[in-house]
Structures are given as structure tokens and as C-alpha cells.
Scaffold this motif. Structure first.
Motif, PDB file in Angstrom:
ATOM      1  N   PHE A 183     -27.729  36.828 -34.965  1.00  0.00           N
ATOM      2  CA  PHE A 183     -27.830  37.573 -36.281  1.00  0.00           C
ATOM      3  C   PHE A 183     -27.533  38.869 -36.159  1.00  0.00           C
ATOM      4  O   PHE A 183     -27.856  39.698 -34.948  1.00  0.00           O
TER       5      PHE A 183
ATOM      6  N   GLN B 133     -34.578  38.201 -41.467  1.00  0.00           N
ATOM      7  CA  GLN B 133     -35.190  36.967 -41.159  1.00  0.00           C
ATOM      8  C   GLN B 133     -36.643  37.134 -40.626  1.00  0.00           C
ATOM      9  O   GLN B 133     -37.278  36.225 -40.917  1.00  0.00           O
TER      10      GLN B 133
ATOM     11  N   TYR C   9     -27.598  34.094 -40.541  1.00  0.00           N
ATOM     12  CA  TYR C   9     -28.424  34.196 -41.470  1.00  0.00           C
ATOM     13  C   TYR C   9     -27.973  33.841 -42.909  1.00  0.00           C
ATOM     14  O   TYR C   9     -26.880  34.068 -43.263  1.00  0.00           O
TER      15      TYR C   9
ATOM     16  N   GLU D 242     -40.480  39.905 -32.207  1.00  0.00           N
ATOM     17  CA  GLU D 242     -39.677  38.846 -31.673  1.00  0.00           C
ATOM     18  C   GLU D 242     -40.492  37.790 -30.923  1.00  0.00           C
ATOM     19  O   GLU D 242     -40.209  36.523 -31.084  1.00  0.00           O
TER      20      GLU D 242
ATOM     21  N   TRP E 149     -31.142  40.054 -38.906  1.00  0.00           N
ATOM     22  CA  TRP E 149     -32.518  39.827 -38.139  1.00  0.00           C
ATOM     23  C   TRP E 149     -33.616  40.232 -38.569  1.00  0.00           C
ATOM     24  O   TRP E 149     -34.865  39.670 -38.690  1.00  0.00           O
TER      25      TRP E 149
END
Length: 429
Positions: A303, A311, A262, A328, A308
Motif C-alpha cells: 500500500f 485502508q 488499495y 498497525e 494505507w
């Protein structure tokens, strides 16, 4: 034979003599074996006697220490009946003794609690506790207790405890800076190693090495509350050897399980960890799992759990059909996060806090991608065949043209030669 040859007749064999010699040899061997066995038994007996003697001496010494401690306890109890300060000191000593006993038995959580209880008493009643040094800032006994609290915290393997231990180590180098206590460098080194922060651990291992290279003083202490038990981690020879070993060890740290990709990883984790790092170790005390994103071109991007989350937040405007954060599965079919990679995201693996993995895939997407790749491959094959044929045809056409030009050149050359011969004939005529 030879009439001049001399022959020596063999002596007749005496069987009785041979048997007697063999018996004598056997008897001697048996006597030697018996002597060796007796010698071995005598040696073992002496060894056993020495062991018994040492055991008796040890038992006697331990009994003397125990008797002395019991007499001392009785004396303290008698004094405590008329002295509240003595009572407080005895209570503190009992707490420290239990804390140290738990530490030696690897009961680190209980040891931490007991050292913390002792430090609370010291903070509230230092002046009445009969420490040798009456100034808390320069009291080495308090420093040793804080050090042991930090060591117990580090060994619990709980992140919040380790941070509490780090705070106490910082107090040793700031509040108690006038106390020469090199073991604090060991405390820092082992604490950062527990956190898998090897660069910082190496810094403190090197500080320990430098301390002894300068021949600065180092006092050995006993476990708090147990004056008969030496604390190895304060002994000069132990520290010097260990610092050198750790310096070498920390220069070659183990490879992390993953490295977070990241873009703002360190910023995201600045409030979550004392020293944020892109490296992800399953052995991290604060390990909460991580995510691995795969694309069709075989890129694998890792990540942190919270990275995450960040992100996904970055893609919420692109992916989310509502105000909710995308899941996801919403990432399947997107272009890979790797710059210049045109592969599509096809799989996401979720590693939980125990290291177990759950894999998410979109089968329909995979079937569609595989079908598109198959069609594309077939088109490329046909195009390649067509290009090959066209190339071969061009080569053939070029060859025909070349041969034609060559023939024309040869014909033209022949005509010129014929005209030249005619002209020469006219001249001669």
C-alpha cells in the motif's frame, strides 16, 4: 657394406665462418631495430607536433573568441551608459549565461533559479529586451529558455520542481505552438521517465520519432546566454537518434518495488500526483515509503503511505475502540485482505522514504496461531489414522462378505449338480 654404394664425405666445419655469419646476422637485426626505433620516434614526434599545433590553434581561437567577447562587452557597456534597454539586455544575458553554465556543471537547482529569474524579467519587460522576434508567442529564443528551465527542474529530482517544469513544457506546446521545436517532446519524455511514468514517456518518445519521420523542420540552438556553446538537445541528428533509443527503452520499463493493492488507489492519489499510478518505485521523486501486509498464508499486500491511511480509515468502525484511527497492531489477527484467503494478518513491514524497513509482529499472536496449528495438525493426523483404519476395516469386511457369498454360491451350485445326477439315475432306471 654394399660395394656399389656411393658415400659423400661431410665437409669439415669452419667455426670462424659460422661465427662471422652469426655476427653479421646479429648486426643486421640490430640495424633494423635501430631503424624501427628511429621511425617510431619520428612518428611520435610528428604526432606530438600535430598535437601542439592543434593546441596552439585552439588556444588562438579561444583567445580570439574571448577578445571578441570582451570587445563586445565593452561596446555594450558604453552603449548601456546612454541606453537603459541595453542595460536590461546585458543583465538578462548575464543571468542566462550563469544559468547555462550551472546547467552544464550539473548545478541544477541554481540553474533552475537563474532560468526562472530570466523568465520573470522576460514576462515583465519582453517588449524592451531586443529579441529578434518581437512577438513573444512566436519567439523561439523564449521557447529555448523555457525548455532549459524545464530540463533543470527535471534534473533536480524534486517533485514540485518537476511539476513546475511540466507547466513550462505545456506552455511551449500551447502558447508557443507555432514554433517548431521538437526538443519539447524530449523534455516531456525525460520528465515522465523521471516520474517513473513509462507509458506517458513512451508516448512522447514516439511523437519525437514521428516528427522526424515526417521530415519536419528542426533548428539547432545554443545555450541561452552562451552563443559559442551548442545545445545538443536541439540538434536534429542528436534528437533523432535519442528518440529512437528512448522508444525502445521505454517499452521495457524496470519492475516496480511494489504494486499498491488499495481498491481506490488512483482516486486517493488523484490530487497528490500529476499522473497517479499503482506502481511504487523507491526512485519516485515523491516517494514517501509504503506498507507491506503479510498473512499466515504468505499473502503480501502493498500500500502507498496515503493508501494505507485510507485502508485504516475503512476499518476504523471495526477496529477502533475509540474515535481514533486504528494502529498497525490493531490489524494483527484479522482475516487477510485477499478475497477467498482465510489466513490471519501476522506481520506489517513499514518502508520509510529512504527504503529502510521496520517490521511489526505480535509474538503472542504468533505463539497462539502456531499452537492452534499444531493442535489442528495433530487432530487431522488422528482423524486421518482413524479414517484409514475404518477404510481398511470396511475393505476387510467387504472381502469377508464377498468370500462368504462366493462359498454360498459354490455350495448351492454343488447341491444343484448332485440333484441333477440323481434325477438322471432315476431316468436310466
Amino acid at each position: 657394406g654394399d660395394p656399389n654404394a656411393t658415400y659423400r664425405l661431410a665437409k669439415p666445419v669452419n667455426v670462424k665462418q659460422m661465427k662471422a655469419k652469426a655476427d653479421e646476422k646479429k648486426r643486421k637485426e640490430e640495424e633494423e631495430e635501430e631503424e624501427e626505433e628511429e621511425g617510431r620516434k619520428r612518428k611520435e614526434g610528428r604526432k606530438e607536433e600535430r598535437k601542439k599545433c592543434l593546441a596552439m590553434k585552439k588556444e588562438k581561437r579561444e583567445k580570439e573568441i574571448k577578445d571578441r567577447e570582451e570587445r563586445e562587452e565593452e561596446r555594450k557597456k558604453l552603449l548601456a551608459m546612454n541606453d537603459p534597454k541595453e542595460t536590461a539586455c546585458m543583465k538578462l544575458n548575464d543571468i542566462l549565461s550563469e544559468a547555462s553554465s550551472c546547467f552544464m556543471k550539473s548545478l541544477f537547482t541554481k540553474s533552475r533559479d537563474k532560468y526562472e529569474e530570466a523568465l520573470d524579467i522576460i514576462a515583465k519587460s519582453f517588449s524592451s529586451l531586443k529579441f529578434k522576434n518581437k512577438t513573444i508567442k512566436t519567439c523561439d529564443e523564449v521557447v529555448v529558455i523555457k525548455f532549459m528551465f524545464a530540463r533543470a527542474c527535471t534534473n533536480t529530482n524534486v517533485y514540485s520542481d518537476i511539476i513546475s517544469g511540466h507547466s513550462k513544457l505545456n506552455e511551449i506546446v500551447t502558447i508557443h505552438k507555432d514554433v517548431k521545436f521538437p526538443a519539447v517532446f524530449l523534455g516531456f519524455a525525460l520528465m515522465f521517465k523521471k516520474l517513473n511514468r513509462y507509458e506517458q514517456a513512451l508516448v512522447y518518445a514516439e511523437k519525437g520519432v514521428d516528427y522526424f519521420d515526417k521530415n519536419l523542420p528542426c533548428v539547432a540552438y545554443n545555450y541561452p546566454g552562451i552563443p559559442s556553446q551548442p545545445l545538443d538537445e536541439t540538434r536534429p541528428d542528436y534528437l533523432k537518434k535519442l528518440f529512437n533509443l528512448l522508444k525502445v527503452d521505454y517499452k521495457c520499463p524496470p519492475k516496480p518495488e511494489a504494486i499498491c493493492k488499495y481498491k481506490d488507489c488512483l482516486m486517493v492519489n488523484k490530487n497528490a500526483h500529476i499522473i497517479p499510478s499503482v506502481n511504487i518505485y523507491i526512485s519516485d521523486p515523491d516517494f514517501r515509503g509504503y506498507f507491506k501486509v503479510w498473512c499466515r498464508s504468505n499473502c503480501a499486500l502493498d500500500f502507498h503511505d496515503n493508501c494505507w491511511g485510507a485502508q485504516k480509515g475503512d476499518y476504523s468502525d471495526i477496529l477502533a475502540k475509540t474515535t481514533k484511527t486504528p494502529t498497525e497492531k490493531d490489524f494483527f489477527g484479522l482475516t487477510c485482505f485477499t478475497p477467498d484467503c482465510e489466513g490471519l494478518i501476522i506481520k506489517i513491514q513499514i518502508y520509510d522514504s529512504n527504503g529502510d524497513v521496520k517490521t511489526l509482529e505480535d509474538k503472542k499472536l504468533m505463539d497462539r496461531i502456531e499452537n492452534e496449528e499444531k493442535i489442528k495438525k495433530e487432530e487431522e493426523r488422528k482423524k486421518k489414522e482413524k479414517d484409514t483404519k475404518e477404510h481398511q476395516q470396511r475393505k476387510l469386511d467387504d472381502k469377508i462378505k464377498k468370500n462368504k457369498r462366493r462359498k454360498e454360491r459354490n455350495k448351492s451350485s454343488s447341491e444343484k449338480d448332485s440333484d441333477s445326477v440323481k434325477d438322471d439315475t432315476k431316468v436310466e432306471g
